[in-house]
Design an enzyme around this catalytic site. Structure first.
Site, mmCIF file in Angstrom:
data_model
loop_
_atom_site.group_PDB
_atom_site.id
_atom_site.type_symbol
_atom_site.label_atom_id
_atom_site.label_comp_id
_atom_site.label_asym_id
_atom_site.label_seq_id
_atom_site.Cartn_x
_atom_site.Cartn_y
_atom_site.Cartn_z
ATOM 1 N N LYS A 173 80.348 24.665 91.684
ATOM 2 C CA LYS A 173 79.773 24.739 90.292
ATOM 3 C C LYS A 173 80.080 26.054 89.802
ATOM 4 C CE LYS A 173 75.236 24.949 88.399
ATOM 5 N NZ LYS A 173 73.869 24.249 88.311
HETATM 6 C C1 5RP Z 1 71.127 28.745 88.529
HETATM 7 C C2 5RP Z 1 71.706 27.197 88.406
HETATM 8 C C3 5RP Z 1 71.152 26.246 87.641
HETATM 9 O O1 5RP Z 1 71.019 25.041 88.124
HETATM 10 C C4 5RP Z 1 72.447 26.221 86.583
HETATM 11 O O2 5RP Z 1 72.285 27.348 85.957
HETATM 12 C C5 5RP Z 1 72.347 25.108 85.799
HETATM 13 O O3 5RP Z 1 71.493 25.075 84.680
HETATM 14 P P1 5RP Z 1 72.026 25.515 83.230
HETATM 15 O O4 5RP Z 1 72.996 24.295 82.600
HETATM 16 O O5 5RP Z 1 70.900 25.605 82.455
HETATM 17 O O6 5RP Z 1 72.734 26.672 83.303
HETATM 18 O O7 5RP Z 1 72.298 26.709 89.591
HETATM 19 O O8 5RP Z 1 71.822 29.416 89.397
#
Ligand code: 5RP
Length: 260
Positions: A173
């Site tokens: 991610k």
């Molecule tokens: C923090 C995360 C959050 O889940 C991620 O930031 C996703 O959320 P957003 O779309 O609000 O950024 O992994 O480390």
């Protein structure tokens, strides 16, 4: 790859098109009662029909989510620092693999901070967790968080994503940046994008579209959905981009649609 690992991955990433809409509501583990998630169940329940995978913490899962739901869980297993503390995202393991299994997690999420002072701690924490998770056929999603001093560009995201994949992460991610195809091309495992801070809906939809066009297999989005003026329509719109190849314009129409 063993059967259990493949089966769990196919719960998270839909085999019909190889894509996923992950709803990230794990923010409380370092941000506390994040705006929109104060009553997490009230926000999440109406979004579940359009959610392929729910990403959240152990406490939120146990306290807010009905165990009869038919949505796979990616459990946040790293943490240990807060938004008001001195070392944001200097994370370690906060949930054992046994508890992840007890909670029937289809996958686990672990943050690493490549390039930061404490990159070694976070990377070794993740690799240890990968060793344990692989023993039980559980995929690990590496969250390539971005440190304060790091430049958010394709070079950095490619470096962080490739390191995560080479060290054994099953999904990465990361954040969308221009030239995102370079990040995807050099990462041998599926890539999803985080949403980041809340933006106007049209811009968030454009970003999701651009990421998919560049080869991301989906989103793991939070604030741009649950802080939207209409979270249900927003997740429907994101879902249309991810699964129906909707254009940003078409998706925005989904977002603007009135309740029948
Ligand atoms: C923090 C995360 C959050 O889940 C991620 O930031 C996703 O959320 P957003 O779309 O609000 O950024 O992994 O480390």
């Amino acid at each position: 790859m063993d059967w259990g690992m493949k089966n769990r991955l196919s719960r998270i990433i839909k085999p019909k098109d190889g894509r996923t809409v992950m709803l990230a509501v794990d923010h409380g583990y370092f941000m506390g009662p994040t705006s929109g998630l104060e009553q997490l169940n009230c926000m999440v329940n109406p979004l579940l029909p359009y959610t392929d995978t729910l990403m959240l913490t152990r406490g939120a899962l146990r306290d807010y989510i009905n165990p009869t739901i038919d949505v796979p869980i990616v459990l946040r297993v790293s943490g240990g620092t807060s938004i008001i503390g001195p070392r944001l995202l200097h994370e370690g393991t906060v949930v054992s693999i046994e508890d992840a299994i007890r909670l029937n997690a289809s996958g686990v999420a672990y943050s690493i901070l490549v390039g930061a002072e404490f990159e070694r701690d976070t990377i070794l924490g993740m690799t240890q967790y990968i060793d344990e998770a692989e023993r039980y056929g559980i995929p690990v999603l590496a969250v390539t968080a971005v440190g304060k001093d790091m430049k958010r560009d394709a070079r950095y995201m490619s470096l962080a994503s490739r390191i995560a994949a080479e060290l054994g992460a099953h999904i990465v991610k990361t954040y969308y940046v221009p030239e995102f195809e370079k990040v995807v091309e050099s990462c041998p495992v599926p890539v999803v994008i985080a949403g980041g801070k809340k933006q106007p809906e049209e811009e968030a939809l454009q970003m999701a579209y651009d990421a998919i066009q560049a080869g991301a297999i989906g989103v793991d989005m939070g604030r741009n959905i649950f802080q939207s003026t209409n979270p249900v329509n927003m997740i429907k719109a994101v879902n249309a981009i991810v699964h129906k190849n909707a254009t940003p314009k078409e998706a925005y129409q989904v977002f603007k649609a009135k309740k029948k």
